[in-house]
Design an enzyme around this catalytic site. Structure first.
Site, PDB file in Angstrom:
ATOM      1  N   SER A 239       0.774  -1.147  -0.018  1.00 30.41           N
ATOM      2  CA  SER A 239      -0.036   0.087   0.173  1.00 30.41           C
ATOM      3  C   SER A 239       0.956   1.372   0.073  1.00 30.41           C
ATOM      4  CB  SER A 239      -0.890   0.212   1.290  1.00 30.41           C
ATOM      5  OG  SER A 239      -2.156   0.835   0.921  1.00 30.41           O
ATOM      6  N   ASP A 471      -9.031  -3.913  -6.372  1.00 30.43           N
ATOM      7  CA  ASP A 471      -8.292  -3.110  -5.062  1.00 30.43           C
ATOM      8  C   ASP A 471      -9.201  -1.988  -4.732  1.00 30.43           C
ATOM      9  OD1 ASP A 471      -6.688  -1.758  -3.112  1.00 30.43           O
ATOM     10  OD2 ASP A 471      -5.185  -3.006  -4.075  1.00 30.43           O
ATOM     11  N   HIS A 499      -7.412  -5.692  -0.936  1.00 27.72           N
ATOM     12  CA  HIS A 499      -6.332  -4.984  -0.915  1.00 27.72           C
ATOM     13  C   HIS A 499      -5.071  -5.469  -0.762  1.00 27.72           C
ATOM     14  CE1 HIS A 499      -4.130  -1.296  -0.870  1.00 27.72           C
ATOM     15  NE2 HIS A 499      -3.794  -1.182   0.291  1.00 27.72           N
TER      16      HIS A 499
END
Length: 530
Positions: A239, A471, A499
């Protein structure tokens, strides 16, 4: 933007794992409309991140020569240490920041490959907490056998001189703030909430607040690399951790070893563009949830044959009811479920399809039984609020980094109102709230020092960029964009929900990444897994 990846169990004791590599706008990752950011919005940032000189400046040599004094830190199998880094790299004599580290030594068998730094994102997520609770014990055994699993909390985060802004009751009030204001009075209350948050951060760490940028955190990682005795940095970032890792590669391309960037961000976009595209990502994830929900017997948002659009309208109508009449939660502190808390609860479950059942149950209880406990639990998990009413510093560090990395998306409520149609088009359910949440950095006590720019990292070894097609937090197009910028990138795609992709059940993804980490063999560019 708030993007992090954590593996933890919810406090219900149900055993439902909530994988929250969260990328929310509630803390205001944003940028304005200067010429450079306008070009970034089109995916064409005006400049590329320039690498730093290969030689170490004399003033930084003492930092690079540090050796961590490892000690037991109360977590079985792990050691802890601290290092110092300069508060201001432009003026190293101006003071230090203390960084907290942890490691779990390679277990063998096989030749040790060095250290593997892991970062779960955020910004603001504790890398130490992530490694000790998950990566250091849950990464593939072959990887843990060959690498020392290492984490460092970035400056301003958790164990590394953390930024603090509000106490528990103050954060309770902040999280309840109405982010869909209906008029001047409610708009004024939201602005006052953002100002109080920002003023608290400024009062706590006036010097540090100017030096918690991603570029500075990436430079810190190079000092950590040297202190660990590694010639090159081996790294898995999830991320926001992909932005941190890509920034490192851009600054130190010759020292980039085996880098995996999972759930990638696009550094070339203005944050307003990032916010809109991220809002679209949440809508994509919600559509997948909606289609699944109506196939289940316990879906409170519609039955079989109900379209995803109608499911969204039903949820939006529920949110609007909460806006005027919050419902009980049974919370010991008397908190009721507001529209803002319910919205965060729903979004928190978008990061992992494994949480969809929990979300259905929470929505059923709230919509049919007037019991908001389940959604409040999801919201508390997202904010990292414990049962005692205390919060981690996640949200504080998140805002501090984001507001320094890019200028604010919106300078005033009027600008937000003009942008509402674009956000609501991106997501009819979440768009309005996420647009208003993007206003936070407008009131930040220090000016941004960063800007949107491409990262090319020319000369770096192969870098694996991983993207998931649905995502919610880091849309797949961002992985495509970052892979297109990095000169040595190999794009690895997971066709699915949730995610990030590594360690989440895809044998195809895991085997490709493991082969890269263990043998240095990157996947073929464009490889797709499902």
């Amino acid at each position: 933007m708030h993007t992090r990846r954590t593996h933890r169990r919810t406090r219900t004791g149900t055993g439902v794992a909530l994988l929250a590599a969260v990328a929310l706008l509630i803390s205001g990752c944003s940028s304005g409309n200067s010429p450079s950011t306008a070009s970034a919005a089109a995916g064409e940032a005006a400049a590329a991140l320039a690498p730093l000189p290969h030689s170490t400046p004399a003033a930084l040599t003492p930092y690079y020569k540090q050796k961590p004094a490892w000690r037991d830190c109360g977590v079985p199998g792990f050691q802890c240490a601290t290092l110092k880094v300069p508060l201001d790299y432009a003026e190293p004599s101006a003071g230090d920041v203390r960084l907290a580290l942890t490691r779990k030594k390679a277990t063998g068998p096989g030749k040790r490959l060095g250290s593997l730094l892991v970062n779960p994102g955020g910004p603001g997520g504790s890398a130490i907490g992530y490694v000790q609770a998950y990566a250091g014990i849950g990464y593939p055994a072959d990887v843990r056998a060959r690498y020392d699993m290492v984490a460092v909390d970035p400056r301003g985060v958790a164990g590394s001189d953390p930024v603090e802004c509000l106490d528990g009751p103050g954060m309770d009030a902040f999280t309840r703030a109405d982010v869909t204001p209906d008029g001047a009075k409610e708009t004024g209350a939201l602005v006052a909430s953002y100002k109080k948050f920002a003023e608290g951060c400024g009062a706590d760490a006036p010097k540090l607040l100017r030096h918690v940028s991603t570029v500075e955190a990436a430079r810190d990682m190079d000092i950590v690399r040297a202190a660990l005795g590694d010639e090159k940095l081996n790294y898995v970032g999830a991320s926001y951790g992909t932005f941190l890792g890509a920034t490192y590669a851009g600054l130190f391309p010759g020292r980039a070893g085996r880098l995996v960037l999972d759930g990638a961000m696009d550094p070339s976009l203005s944050a307003r563009r990032l916010n809109i595209e991220q809002t679209e990502g949440f809508d994509t994830a919600f559509t997948a949830f909606a289609k699944d929900c109506v196939r289940q017997s316990d879906c409170p948002l519609g039955g079989r044959g109900t379209g995803a659009g109608q499911v969204g309208e039903n949820l939006k109508a529920f949110f609007e009811k909460l806006d005027t009449r919050p419902i009980p939660t049974g919370d010991a502190d008397g908190r009721r479920l507001t529209e803002s808390l319910a919205t965060i609860g729903v979004i928190a479950a978008m990061y992992d399809e494994g949480a969809w059942q929990q979300l259905r149950e929470a929505l059923t209880a709230a919509m049919r039984e007037n019991d908001g406990a389940g959604l409040l639990l999801l919201s508390d998990s997202y904010y990292e609020r414990d049962a005692n009413g205390d919060y981690s510093n996640l949200m504080f560090a998140n805002a501090a980094v984001n507001c320094l990395d890019l200028p604010p998306a919106f300078d005033s409520p009027d600008e937000v109102r003009r942008a509402l149609p674009a956000f609501e088009k991106a997501s009819p359910v979440f768009g309005e709230g996420l647009a208003w949440a993007s206003l936070n950095c407008a009131y930040w006590p220090v000016r941004a020092t960063g800007e949107a720019q491409r990262i090319e990292a020319k000369g770096a070894a192969p870098i694996v960029v991983v993207g998931t097609t649905r995502d919610p937090a880091t849309p797949y197009r961002w992985a495509e964009a970052l892979a297109g910028q990095l000169s040595s990138a190999r794009l690895l795609t997971y066709e699915g929900d949730g995610h990030t992709a590594y360690g989440r059940g895809s044998a195809c993804i895991d085997s490709a990444i493991n082969a890269y980490l263990l043998a240095g063999t990157p996947p073929k560019d464009g490889k797709r897994c499902s």
